[in-house]
Scaffold this motif. Structure first.
Motif, PDB file in Angstrom:
ATOM      1  N   ILE A 163      43.703 -40.258   8.532  1.00 36.27           N
ATOM      2  CA  ILE A 163      43.815 -39.471   9.751  1.00 36.27           C
ATOM      3  C   ILE A 163      45.156 -39.194   9.997  1.00 36.27           C
ATOM      4  O   ILE A 163      46.121 -39.839   9.568  1.00 36.27           O
ATOM      5  CB  ILE A 163      43.514 -40.358  10.904  1.00 36.27           C
ATOM      6  N   ALA A 164      45.550 -37.870  10.074  1.00 39.78           N
ATOM      7  CA  ALA A 164      47.180 -37.547  10.394  1.00 39.78           C
ATOM      8  C   ALA A 164      47.392 -37.514  11.843  1.00 39.78           C
ATOM      9  O   ALA A 164      46.348 -37.228  12.728  1.00 39.78           O
ATOM     10  CB  ALA A 164      47.169 -36.225   9.812  1.00 39.78           C
ATOM     11  N   MET A 165      48.594 -37.741  12.118  1.00 41.37           N
ATOM     12  CA  MET A 165      48.916 -37.827  13.646  1.00 41.37           C
ATOM     13  C   MET A 165      50.255 -37.008  13.905  1.00 41.37           C
ATOM     14  O   MET A 165      51.069 -36.973  12.891  1.00 41.37           O
ATOM     15  CB  MET A 165      49.237 -39.371  13.990  1.00 41.37           C
ATOM     16  N   VAL A 166      50.250 -36.507  14.834  1.00 44.10           N
ATOM     17  CA  VAL A 166      51.398 -35.707  15.442  1.00 44.10           C
ATOM     18  C   VAL A 166      52.138 -36.413  16.591  1.00 44.10           C
ATOM     19  O   VAL A 166      51.376 -36.326  17.528  1.00 44.10           O
ATOM     20  CB  VAL A 166      51.208 -34.175  15.777  1.00 44.10           C
ATOM     21  N   PHE A 167      53.430 -37.026  16.475  1.00 43.75           N
ATOM     22  CA  PHE A 167      53.880 -37.631  17.571  1.00 43.75           C
ATOM     23  C   PHE A 167      54.610 -36.922  18.625  1.00 43.75           C
ATOM     24  O   PHE A 167      55.189 -35.759  18.297  1.00 43.75           O
ATOM     25  CB  PHE A 167      54.808 -38.887  17.011  1.00 43.75           C
ATOM     26  N   GLN A 168      54.728 -37.334  19.734  1.00 43.28           N
ATOM     27  CA  GLN A 168      55.387 -36.538  20.868  1.00 43.28           C
ATOM     28  C   GLN A 168      57.033 -36.175  20.341  1.00 43.28           C
ATOM     29  O   GLN A 168      57.279 -35.397  20.640  1.00 43.28           O
ATOM     30  CB  GLN A 168      55.375 -37.441  22.068  1.00 43.28           C
ATOM     31  N   PHE A 222      43.008 -34.803  13.087  1.00 47.73           N
ATOM     32  CA  PHE A 222      44.204 -34.880  13.630  1.00 47.73           C
ATOM     33  C   PHE A 222      44.161 -35.508  14.895  1.00 47.73           C
ATOM     34  O   PHE A 222      43.510 -35.139  15.869  1.00 47.73           O
ATOM     35  CB  PHE A 222      44.628 -33.419  14.008  1.00 47.73           C
ATOM     36  N   LEU A 223      45.308 -36.318  15.082  1.00 47.04           N
ATOM     37  CA  LEU A 223      45.427 -37.043  16.435  1.00 47.04           C
ATOM     38  C   LEU A 223      46.834 -36.379  16.923  1.00 47.04           C
ATOM     39  O   LEU A 223      47.844 -36.357  16.100  1.00 47.04           O
ATOM     40  CB  LEU A 223      45.690 -38.429  16.293  1.00 47.04           C
ATOM     41  N   MET A 224      46.990 -35.978  18.151  1.00 46.85           N
ATOM     42  CA  MET A 224      48.148 -35.526  18.523  1.00 46.85           C
ATOM     43  C   MET A 224      48.488 -36.230  20.082  1.00 46.85           C
ATOM     44  O   MET A 224      47.607 -35.996  20.796  1.00 46.85           O
ATOM     45  CB  MET A 224      48.073 -33.785  19.032  1.00 46.85           C
ATOM     46  N   ASP A 225      49.755 -36.709  19.896  1.00 46.31           N
ATOM     47  CA  ASP A 225      50.261 -37.532  21.183  1.00 46.31           C
ATOM     48  C   ASP A 225      51.047 -36.558  21.967  1.00 46.31           C
ATOM     49  O   ASP A 225      52.513 -36.529  21.612  1.00 46.31           O
ATOM     50  CB  ASP A 225      50.647 -38.730  20.917  1.00 46.31           C
ATOM     51  N   GLU A 226      50.807 -35.590  22.888  1.00 46.11           N
ATOM     52  CA  GLU A 226      51.593 -34.959  23.758  1.00 46.11           C
ATOM     53  C   GLU A 226      52.678 -34.339  22.733  1.00 46.11           C
ATOM     54  O   GLU A 226      53.977 -34.535  23.039  1.00 46.11           O
ATOM     55  CB  GLU A 226      52.332 -35.866  24.919  1.00 46.11           C
TER      56      GLU A 226
END
Lengths: 275, 393
Positions: free
Chosen positions: B78-83, B156-160
């Motif tokens: 899983i890929a994540m985009v951080f605030q 994709f996980l996107m945190d704000e």
């Protein structure tokens, strides 16, 4: 006009501070270049220049042997203190573990402990353990007293590194070890350099332990060896050679700091987070 | 490409604090789902549990039918985009985007190809050799997206991800995030506290409050059929107007006057067993300047007279603000919403009503105006538990 006035005032203050700090150093440099006859003439700039003092110290085994001891002991102590300090500081900055406050408190305590009061017990202990007048006999106390310094400086640096970078590395598929090696360690490098320099200077300059815990050339470092300098005869004044030796052992530190200054500059983490 | 299922997922911290409680969400393959709620509602914790950055205390997380509770983040694909973007400052843009591929031991030629492809999609080609420190906020944001898309993860996980951008860029990036997701068709979980982002981006929106899911549905459904007072107040901008009312003989007594119940509302209220004291909700667009309507239209609702406090002309519409004498609606949900919006102590005597009038309205600030409202669009809530008494599936 006010701006010019302020500038002049600051310039004056700067000059006073620099002169105050540098006069003793320059005085020693000046002494080291003076001939025996003009040593006590009181001139700041030597009237007659000579390199004889430098030639003399490098011709004695006492100084060379002490130099080897100093470099060896300081480098080993620095390496061990920085490695241990890095691990401890990383744990303190990142993890919540039982006894964390106690660890920080104890290391602060060590830093505040007057070293003089430890010299006699250390002397007895090291004689009992056979560490007296050996390299480990100096390396061990140096690590002890350098560690608090290392942990404090390094944990300040680790705290500066955004934790999200580590999370991002984990999400990108890194193991904890890979995240540390490829993301955290490169960013902590300036901190590690700074700490290494500070610890090295501490070990290099120490006189108290060096004079108390050594007795022969086997482990005597330069600061201690300097105090044993004599002239070629008992009646000769060794001031010139001591000055020359003092200059010689100061130069590596200055070069070291100048060389790594660019790496010490903080702000390498700019651009990691936010806009 | 994956289906993500949260089955009674719970997060309890060692000190006993319950951050997320029994969350059930089924995210279909390729779906764009938004977790939205005020700060502290547990949306980020939920996302971190899907990512594997936080442990799951109870319940099960399944990706493609497989339980992944115990898997490390790196094994979940899983890929994540951080605030904060969390770009690696010591690496160039190219190295940043290549980092996940290099960790996955992909061969060099493929890495170069994939990074360049991602850079082309995100318009980063000319910045590939720069360091993140020399990029603008929007460019950094795109690099963070690039690092996520480069390895074709399952989700994709996107945190704000847009909250650090300025307003104009945020709208622009919102569109490109949406386009990118459609183009790649990757399952996406997106966390935001901004209900506008939630409404515009998501296939479905999950509204959370205090660690509990309040309602899951399409943005339009949440807007039209909020399950409770909290969702009704949270979704929509400007938000829904709430007024206290007493239900008596098929008539509502409100600060706006008596409102006869329409057939639809009466039927629903009876079915829901409505109490005597209720809170009514009316969206700003369900008001209109009465002078612009003919009698036939007017008969479908009620009218009231009030003085315009503030008039904001948006060009296409006019927002008119009124103060209505009488009690204000109070409930735990509304207090929390007000606290989140930072307007908790702004209410001064009487209820504030925001109306959206058509641009043709002649209403002026300080003048009394007759305002019509559509009684059939009215929603009714139970003040004790906040549930929507006029809710239909």
């Amino acid at each position: 006009m006010a701006a010019i006035g302020a500038k002049t005032r600051w310039a004056l203050i700067d000059i006073v501070v620099v002169v105050y700090a540098l006069v003793p150093v320059l005085w020693i440099v000046s002494l080291s270049f003076k001939t025996k006859e003009t040593l006590t003439d009181g001139n700041f700039v030597p009237r007659s220049w000579t390199l004889q003092n430098y030639v003399d110290i490098f011709n004695t085994t006492v100084f060379l042997r002490a130099l080897v001891n100093s470099i060896g002991i300081a480098l080993i102590a620095t390496a061990i203190a920085v490695v241990l300090g890095t691990m401890a500081a990383y744990a303190i900055a990142r993890l919540d573990f039982p006894g964390k406050q106690a660890l920080v408190g104890v290391s602060l305590l060590i830093a505040m402990f007057p070293q003089v009061s430890l010299v006699s017990p250390l002397f007895e202990m090291e004689r009992g353990l056979g560490l007296f007048d050996t390299w480990p006999g100096l390396i061990l106390p140096y690590i002890t007293f350098a560690l608090p310094l290392a942990i404090y400086t390094l944990s300040a640096f680790f705290r500066e590194i955004p934790w999200e970078l580590e999370k991002a590395a984990k999400m990108d598929g890194a193991t904890p070890a890979q995240a540390f090696r490829r993301v955290i360690a490169p960013l902590a490098a300036p901190g590690v350099f700074t700490t290494a320099i500070l610890v090295f200077i501490f070990c290099w300059n120490d006189f108290l332990f060096a004079i108390s815990l050594t007795s022969t050339e086997a482990s005597r470092t330069v600061p201690a060896a300097l105090s044993f300098f004599t002239g070629s005869s008992q009646f000769e004044d060794p001031t010139g050679t001591i000055s020359a030796a003092a200059v010689v052992i100061t130069v590596p530190i200055i070069l070291f700091v100048l060389f790594f200054q660019r790496r010490i500059v903080a702000g390498l983490t700019s651009g990691a987070v936010k806009g | 490409m994956a289906e993500i299922v949260l089955d009674k997922v719970t997060k309890r911290y060692p000190d006993g604090a319950l951050a997320v409680s029994d969350v059930d969400i089924q995210i279909a393959d390729g779906e764009f789902i938004i977790l939205v709620g005020p700060s502290g509602c547990g949306k980020s914790t939920t996302l971190n549990m899907i990512a594997g950055l936080e442990d799951i205390s109870a319940g099960e997380l399944r990706i493609d039918g497989e339980r992944v509770n115990e898997r490390a983040p790196k094994d979940r694909d899983i890929a994540m985009v951080f605030q904060s973007y969390a770009l690696y400052p010591h690496m160039s843009v190219r190295e940043n985007m290549a980092f996940p591929l290099r960790l996955a031991k992909v061969d060099k030629a493929t890495v170069t190809r994939k990074v360049e492809e991602a850079a082309r999609i995100l318009d980063l080609t000319q910045h590939l050799d720069r360091k993140p420190g020399n990029l603008s906020g929007g460019q950094r944001q795109r690099v963070a997206m690039g690092r996520a898309i480069v390895r074709n993860p399952k989700a994709f996980l996107m945190d704000e991800p847009l909250s650090n951008l300025d307003a104009k860029l945020r709208v622009q990036m919102r569109t490109s995030v949406s386009k990118l997701q459609k183009r790649l068709g990757t399952t996406t979980v997106y966390v935001t506290h901004d209900q506008t982002e939630a409404m515009t981006l998501g296939d479905r929106v999950v509204v959370m409050r205090g660690g509990h899911v309040q309602q899951i549905g399409s943005p339009q459904f949440l807007y039209e059929q909020p399950a409770n007072l909290f969702v009704a107040g949270f979704i929509g901008s400007p938000s829904m107007n709430f007024l206290p009312a007493t239900l008596e003989n098929s008539e509502l007594h409100t600060p706006l006057g008596a409102i006869p119940l329409t057939d639809r509302v009466r039927r629903l209220a009876e079915a829901a067993n409505a109490p005597r004291e209720v809170i009514i909700g009316l969206r700003p667009e369900h008001f209109e300047d009465a002078t612009l309507l003919d009698d036939n239209e007017k008969s479908r609702g009620g009218t009231f007279n009030a003085t315009v406090d503030v008039l904001e002309s948006m060009g296409s519409d006019k927002f008119a603000y009124f103060t209505v004498e009488g009690e204000t609606a109070t409930s735990a949900e509304l207090d929390e919403l007000a606290a989140d919006a930072g307007s908790a102590d702004l209410t001064d005597g009487g209820a504030q009503i925001i109306t959206r009038l058509s641009a043709a309205s002649q209403a002026t600030e300080g003048a009394e105006t007759t305002i019509w409202f559509d009684a059939d669009k009215l929603q009714m809530f139970d003040p004790s538990d906040g549930r929507n008494l006029t809710y239909t599936e």
